[in-house]
Design a protein around this motif. Structure first.
Motif, short mmCIF file in Angstrom:
data_model
loop_
_atom_site.label_atom_id
_atom_site.label_comp_id
_atom_site.label_asym_id
_atom_site.label_seq_id
_atom_site.Cartn_x
_atom_site.Cartn_y
_atom_site.Cartn_z
N LEU A 47 66.16 99.07 54.85
CA LEU A 47 66.46 100.44 54.46
C LEU A 47 65.49 101.37 55.19
CD1 LEU A 47 66.89 99.92 50.61
CD2 LEU A 47 68.67 99.98 52.36
N PRO A 48 65.90 102.59 55.47
CA PRO A 48 65.00 103.52 56.17
C PRO A 48 63.80 103.93 55.32
CG PRO A 48 67.04 104.62 55.58
CD PRO A 48 67.22 103.17 55.25
N GLY A 49 63.87 103.74 54.04
CA GLY A 49 62.78 104.05 53.12
C GLY A 49 63.17 103.53 51.75
N GLU A 50 62.27 103.67 50.82
CA GLU A 50 62.61 103.24 49.46
C GLU A 50 63.64 104.19 48.88
OE1 GLU A 50 59.47 102.03 46.76
OE2 GLU A 50 58.09 102.03 48.46
N PRO A 51 64.60 103.67 48.14
CA PRO A 51 65.64 104.55 47.59
C PRO A 51 65.07 105.50 46.56
CG PRO A 51 65.85 102.35 46.68
CD PRO A 51 64.79 102.29 47.72
N GLY A 52 65.72 106.63 46.42
CA GLY A 52 65.31 107.62 45.43
C GLY A 52 66.10 107.44 44.15
N GLY A 53 65.49 107.76 43.07
CA GLY A 53 66.16 107.69 41.78
C GLY A 53 66.01 106.34 41.12
N ALA A 54 65.83 106.38 39.82
CA ALA A 54 65.63 105.15 39.05
C ALA A 54 66.82 104.21 39.14
CB ALA A 54 65.34 105.50 37.59
N CYS A 55 68.03 104.75 39.20
CA CYS A 55 69.23 103.92 39.26
C CYS A 55 69.21 103.01 40.48
CB CYS A 55 70.47 104.82 39.27
SG CYS A 55 72.03 103.93 39.31
N GLN A 56 68.95 103.57 41.64
CA GLN A 56 68.92 102.76 42.86
C GLN A 56 67.73 101.82 42.88
OE1 GLN A 56 69.32 105.21 46.33
NE2 GLN A 56 71.26 106.07 45.64
N GLN A 57 66.60 102.26 42.36
CA GLN A 57 65.44 101.39 42.30
C GLN A 57 65.70 100.20 41.38
OE1 GLN A 57 62.75 104.52 41.12
NE2 GLN A 57 61.70 104.45 43.11
N GLN A 58 66.35 100.44 40.27
CA GLN A 58 66.68 99.34 39.37
C GLN A 58 67.70 98.41 40.01
OE1 GLN A 58 67.70 101.19 35.61
NE2 GLN A 58 65.65 100.77 34.85
N GLY A 59 68.56 98.96 40.87
CA GLY A 59 69.49 98.12 41.60
C GLY A 59 68.76 97.13 42.49
N LEU A 60 67.71 97.57 43.15
CA LEU A 60 66.91 96.65 43.97
C LEU A 60 66.27 95.57 43.11
CD1 LEU A 60 65.09 98.94 46.55
CD2 LEU A 60 67.13 97.54 46.88
N HIS A 61 65.78 95.95 41.94
CA HIS A 61 65.20 94.97 41.02
C HIS A 61 66.25 93.95 40.58
CE1 HIS A 61 61.02 96.13 40.13
NE2 HIS A 61 61.42 97.30 40.60
N TYR A 62 67.46 94.43 40.33
CA TYR A 62 68.54 93.53 39.91
C TYR A 62 68.85 92.51 41.00
CZ TYR A 62 73.06 91.78 38.45
OH TYR A 62 74.09 90.95 38.10
N ILE A 63 69.00 92.99 42.23
CA ILE A 63 69.29 92.07 43.35
C ILE A 63 68.16 91.05 43.48
CG2 ILE A 63 69.55 91.90 45.86
CD1 ILE A 63 70.86 94.70 45.74
N TYR A 64 66.93 91.51 43.39
CA TYR A 64 65.78 90.60 43.50
C TYR A 64 65.83 89.54 42.41
CZ TYR A 64 61.07 88.78 43.35
OH TYR A 64 60.01 87.92 43.32
N GLN A 65 66.04 89.96 41.18
CA GLN A 65 66.04 89.01 40.06
C GLN A 65 67.19 88.02 40.14
OE1 GLN A 65 66.09 91.55 36.64
NE2 GLN A 65 63.89 91.95 36.74
N GLN A 66 68.35 88.47 40.60
CA GLN A 66 69.53 87.61 40.62
C GLN A 66 69.54 86.61 41.77
OE1 GLN A 66 71.96 87.52 38.13
NE2 GLN A 66 70.38 88.74 37.17
N THR A 67 69.00 86.99 42.92
CA THR A 67 69.14 86.11 44.08
C THR A 67 67.86 85.89 44.87
OG1 THR A 67 69.93 87.98 45.39
CG2 THR A 67 71.60 86.57 44.40
N CYS A 68 67.08 86.91 45.11
CA CYS A 68 65.91 86.77 45.99
C CYS A 68 64.83 85.89 45.36
CB CYS A 68 65.32 88.13 46.35
SG CYS A 68 66.45 89.15 47.30
N ARG A 69 64.55 86.12 44.11
CA ARG A 69 63.48 85.38 43.44
C ARG A 69 63.77 83.88 43.47
NH1 ARG A 69 62.34 87.01 37.44
NH2 ARG A 69 64.46 86.25 37.32
N THR A 70 65.02 83.51 43.34
CA THR A 70 65.39 82.09 43.31
C THR A 70 65.88 81.59 44.67
OG1 THR A 70 67.60 82.70 42.54
CG2 THR A 70 65.96 82.13 40.87
N LYS A 71 65.76 82.43 45.70
CA LYS A 71 66.12 82.08 47.08
C LYS A 71 67.59 81.65 47.21
CE LYS A 71 61.66 81.91 48.64
NZ LYS A 71 61.14 83.14 48.14
#
Length: 83
Positions: A47-71
């Motif tokens: 991404l060109p920078g960190e997303p703005g707004g809590a909604c998009q930031q929480q979206g990144l956390h969701y993706i991380y928790q669902q797939t990235c953390r467990t590879k």
């Protein structure tokens, strides 16, 4: 956060006014402080920078928790269509 829950309840109860109010509040909720997950996910997704707004930031956390953390990269929702 309670706003996504309020929107889900509103949809279930077919309360369009409550749904729109919760959706608008959630979409306009200000940025949360930057953290390790949002910085790492922004870099990982190029991404060109960190997303703005809590909604998009929480979206990144969701993706991380669902797939990235467990590879589980093949299951990642970010890879299903072009960003």
């Amino acid at each position: 956060m309670v706003l996504p829950f309020a929107a889900a309840v509103a949809l279930r109860e077919q309360d369009i006014v409550l749904y729109e109010c919760a959706r608008q509040l959630y979409a306009s909720y200000p940025d949360l402080p930057s953290n390790q997950v949002t910085r790492m996910m922004s870099a990982q997704l190029q991404l060109p920078g960190e997303p703005g707004g809590a909604c998009q930031q929480q979206g990144l956390h969701y993706i991380y928790q669902q797939t990235c953390r467990t590879k589980e990269c093949t299951q990642c929702i970010a890879g299903r269509k072009a960003l």
